[in-house]
Write a protein that holds these residues in place. Structure first.
Motif, PDB file in Angstrom:
ATOM      1  N   LEU A 248      16.915  81.082  -5.831  1.00 46.44           N
ATOM      2  CA  LEU A 248      17.092  82.296  -6.625  1.00 46.44           C
ATOM      3  C   LEU A 248      18.533  82.793  -6.567  1.00 46.44           C
ATOM      4  O   LEU A 248      19.077  83.288  -7.572  1.00 46.44           O
ATOM      5  CB  LEU A 248      16.142  83.395  -6.118  1.00 46.44           C
ATOM      6  CG  LEU A 248      14.649  83.180  -6.367  1.00 46.44           C
ATOM      7  CD1 LEU A 248      13.843  84.281  -5.685  1.00 46.44           C
ATOM      8  CD2 LEU A 248      14.339  83.166  -7.858  1.00 46.44           C
ATOM      9  N   ARG A 249      19.126  82.667  -5.388  1.00 43.16           N
ATOM     10  CA  ARG A 249      20.486  83.149  -5.224  1.00 43.16           C
ATOM     11  C   ARG A 249      21.471  82.350  -6.075  1.00 43.16           C
ATOM     12  O   ARG A 249      22.427  82.910  -6.657  1.00 43.16           O
ATOM     13  CB  ARG A 249      20.892  83.086  -3.755  1.00 43.16           C
ATOM     14  CG  ARG A 249      22.239  83.744  -3.478  1.00 43.16           C
ATOM     15  CD  ARG A 249      22.633  83.611  -2.015  1.00 43.16           C
ATOM     16  NE  ARG A 249      21.690  84.308  -1.144  1.00 43.16           N
ATOM     17  CZ  ARG A 249      20.894  83.681  -0.284  1.00 43.16           C
ATOM     18  NH1 ARG A 249      20.929  82.355  -0.201  1.00 43.16           N
ATOM     19  NH2 ARG A 249      20.071  84.368   0.467  1.00 43.16           N
ATOM     20  N   THR A 250      21.264  81.023  -6.178  1.00 48.16           N
ATOM     21  CA  THR A 250      22.212  80.168  -6.900  1.00 48.16           C
ATOM     22  C   THR A 250      22.296  80.521  -8.377  1.00 48.16           C
ATOM     23  O   THR A 250      23.403  80.776  -8.883  1.00 48.16           O
ATOM     24  CB  THR A 250      21.819  78.690  -6.718  1.00 48.16           C
ATOM     25  OG1 THR A 250      21.845  78.367  -5.323  1.00 48.16           O
ATOM     26  CG2 THR A 250      22.782  77.780  -7.462  1.00 48.16           C
ATOM     27  N   PRO A 251      21.185  80.546  -9.134  1.00 45.23           N
ATOM     28  CA  PRO A 251      21.322  80.924 -10.550  1.00 45.23           C
ATOM     29  C   PRO A 251      21.753  82.370 -10.743  1.00 45.23           C
ATOM     30  O   PRO A 251      22.482  82.687 -11.689  1.00 45.23           O
ATOM     31  CB  PRO A 251      19.925  80.685 -11.122  1.00 45.23           C
ATOM     32  CG  PRO A 251      19.007  80.684  -9.966  1.00 45.23           C
ATOM     33  CD  PRO A 251      19.801  80.167  -8.818  1.00 45.23           C
ATOM     34  N   LEU A 252      21.312  83.266  -9.827  1.00 43.74           N
ATOM     35  CA  LEU A 252      21.736  84.656  -9.950  1.00 43.74           C
ATOM     36  C   LEU A 252      23.249  84.787  -9.769  1.00 43.74           C
ATOM     37  O   LEU A 252      23.920  85.556 -10.482  1.00 43.74           O
ATOM     38  CB  LEU A 252      21.004  85.522  -8.915  1.00 43.74           C
ATOM     39  CG  LEU A 252      19.554  85.885  -9.242  1.00 43.74           C
ATOM     40  CD1 LEU A 252      18.909  86.589  -8.048  1.00 43.74           C
ATOM     41  CD2 LEU A 252      19.479  86.775 -10.481  1.00 43.74           C
ATOM     42  N   ALA A 253      23.761  84.040  -8.800  1.00 44.28           N
ATOM     43  CA  ALA A 253      25.211  84.066  -8.581  1.00 44.28           C
ATOM     44  C   ALA A 253      25.954  83.532  -9.796  1.00 44.28           C
ATOM     45  O   ALA A 253      27.009  84.058 -10.192  1.00 44.28           O
ATOM     46  CB  ALA A 253      25.559  83.249  -7.340  1.00 44.28           C
ATOM     47  N   SER A 254      25.381  82.461 -10.397  1.00 42.54           N
ATOM     48  CA  SER A 254      26.026  81.906 -11.596  1.00 42.54           C
ATOM     49  C   SER A 254      25.994  82.900 -12.743  1.00 42.54           C
ATOM     50  O   SER A 254      27.004  83.096 -13.452  1.00 42.54           O
ATOM     51  CB  SER A 254      25.319  80.611 -12.000  1.00 42.54           C
ATOM     52  OG  SER A 254      25.450  79.638 -10.995  1.00 42.54           O
ATOM     53  N   LYS A 256      25.716  86.133 -12.567  1.00 38.20           N
ATOM     54  CA  LYS A 256      26.622  87.239 -12.254  1.00 38.20           C
ATOM     55  C   LYS A 256      28.074  86.855 -12.533  1.00 38.20           C
ATOM     56  O   LYS A 256      28.861  87.622 -13.109  1.00 38.20           O
ATOM     57  CB  LYS A 256      26.449  87.633 -10.790  1.00 38.20           C
ATOM     58  CG  LYS A 256      27.321  88.807 -10.361  1.00 38.20           C
ATOM     59  CD  LYS A 256      27.098  89.146  -8.901  1.00 38.20           C
ATOM     60  CE  LYS A 256      27.996  90.305  -8.473  1.00 38.20           C
ATOM     61  NZ  LYS A 256      27.818  90.632  -7.033  1.00 38.20           N
ATOM     62  N   GLY A 257      28.414  85.627 -12.135  1.00 38.44           N
ATOM     63  CA  GLY A 257      29.797  85.182 -12.348  1.00 38.44           C
ATOM     64  C   GLY A 257      30.153  85.080 -13.815  1.00 38.44           C
ATOM     65  O   GLY A 257      31.242  85.517 -14.237  1.00 38.44           O
TER      66      GLY A 257
END
Length: 458
Positions: A248-254, A256-257
């Motif tokens: 979940l963190r990986t796509p959310l970070a993407s 957000k970026g």
């Protein structure tokens, strides 16, 4: 011959009652035969009574002079060590040898066994009564009574000895075969309570206790397997939480970026903005799949995954599934093998489309560029298969792919965003329809998923 607990208890009860009696009777029979052999053919007691009768008849005239009468009968009394008392017809005592034998012993045993009465007919005195009392059981014929008493006592002692031996023997045997196993069961129960599920009870007999212990071991093994499965399940759950957190963190970070990039004006032209939007959409789709899998599995765990069946035509259903897949995966060579059987199926169309979509998506996701969808009619069933030419599944992973949270090494792609729940949900849906699913694979040569659905019978 294998004896059960009930026959053994009955045997113990019977032997404890019967064998002491048999032993006593045998002892008494052997001793009695010896007494009879020693006593000879002549009955010494009858001889004594006859001699007493004759002596009193012959010397009745001296009863008026007791001293003289005593002198006449003393040899006989001394010979048999007995006392003599003579009564008149009206019960008056005419003579009592106790007056001349003051040292005469007396006991209840002598009173019961050594006292006899004979009638004596005389000319001058009329019919007299002579009472004989033994002074000792050591002189014949009264010694036979003593031997009989000893024989009876010996028989009783023998019976009690046999009884005691049997009680000790059966106590030891039942303690070893009943009480000790029960103690072992208690100890095993304590061990299981403490968490030791490897404790085994060594008992080989196939009796009631043996069957009980076998059932106990089955329960212990089942509990052990359930505990191990629960531990594996909890471990997989913990791994899932860690994995989902990362996924979940990986796509959310993407997302957000890329959103920040759009806000900061990094995407200066329309083409770059469209690229950013495509990436954001891809990542949101990935999040949507993750959340959907978790939502479906939560209902699966709570047994709330609804199955609403209706009648459909197999040919129409699978053709529709194929056409939807063709539109979604235009870059893949997707083939539908003919002919399609036309039979009635009582299924939940939405759930079965979910199954097909999951299987086709997995085939595409893990390298399949040539996917063949085939549907066949079998006796009472329809069999569907999805075969691809992808990377395949390792043999050690093949038996676990339908377990919740399982993700093989080759499927741990962060790009795919898999949770390891899809195939578990697929298996649940297939089995809820009364079917079965299996997988065949060779690493590097692709995989084939095959499932069956029962045909509707009116």
């Amino acid at each position: 011959m294998k004896w059960g607990l009930k026959p053994r208890l009955i045997l113990a009860f019977v032997t404890i009652i019967i064998l002491p009696i048999v032993a006593s009777v045998l002892f008494l029979s052997v001793v009695s035969s010896g007494i009879e052999a020693r006593s000879g053919n002549e009955d010494e007691l009858d001889l004594l009574l006859t001699q007493v009768k004759d002596t009193v008849e012959q010397n009745a005239e001296y009863l008026a002079e007791p001293d003289l009468f005593y002198e006449k009968v003393r040899p006989l009394l001394k010979k048999y060590d007995v006392g003599l008392q003579i009564f008149s017809p009206n019960g008056e005592s005419l003579f009592n040898s106790a007056d001349y034998q003051p040292s005469q012993e007396s006991s209840i045993l002598l009173e019961r066994l050594g006292k006899f009465t004979v009638d004596v007919t005389t000319q001058g005195q009329g019919k007299l009564s002579a009472e004989i009392q033994a002074n000792s059981l050591s002189v014949p014929p009264f010694s036979q009574f003593k031997e009989i008493i000893y024989a009876v006592i010996g028989a009783i002692v023998t019976g009690l000895a046999v009884l005691g031996a049997l009680v000790l023997l059966w106590t030891w045997y039942l303690s070893r075969t009943v009480l000790n196993p029960l103690k072992e069961i208690y100890v095993a129960t304590e061990e299981v309570i403490e968490g030791n599920l490897d404790y085994k009870i060594e008992y080989r007999k196939q009796d009631e206790i043996g069957r009980f212990i076998h059932g106990f071991d089955l329960m212990r093994n089942h509990l052990k397997k359930s505990t191990e499965q629960q531990q594996q399940y909890e471990l997989a759950r913990k791994q899932l939480i860690a994995s989902i957190s990362h996924d979940l963190r990986t796509p959310l970070a993407s997302i957000k970026g890329y959103v920040e990039g759009l806000e900061d004006g990094i995407a200066r032209n329309e083409e770059m903005q469209k690229k950013y939007y495509r990436v954001i959409k891809s990542k949101t789709d990935q999040l949507d799949r993750l959340i959907e899998d978790l939502f479906e599995f939560s209902k699966f765990e709570l047994e709330q995954l609804s199955i609403e069946k209706s009648l459909v035509n197999s040919r129409e259903f699978f053709r529709e599934v194929f056409q939807v897949a063709q539109l979604e995966y235009q870059d893949v060579d997707l083939v539908l093998a003919d002919p399609l059987p036309s039979v009635s199926l009582n299924i939940d169309g939405g759930r079965m489309k979910q199954v097909m979509a999951n299987l086709i998506d997995n085939a595409v996701k893990y390298g399949g560029t040539n996917i063949v969808m085939k549907v066949e009619r079998l006796p009472g069933f329809v069999q569907a298969s999805i075969k691809d030419n992808g990377q395949g599944i390792d043999g050690e992973d093949l038996g676990s792919i339908f377990k919740p949270f399982f993700r093989g090494e080759k499927s741990r792609s962060r790009e795919s965003g898999g949770t390891g729940l899809g195939l578990a949900i697929v298996k649940y849906i297939i089995e809820a329809h009364g079917g079965e699913i299996r997988a065949e694979s060779h690493p590097g040569k692709g995989s084939e998923f095959v499932f069956t659905l029962p045909m509707y019978v009116k």
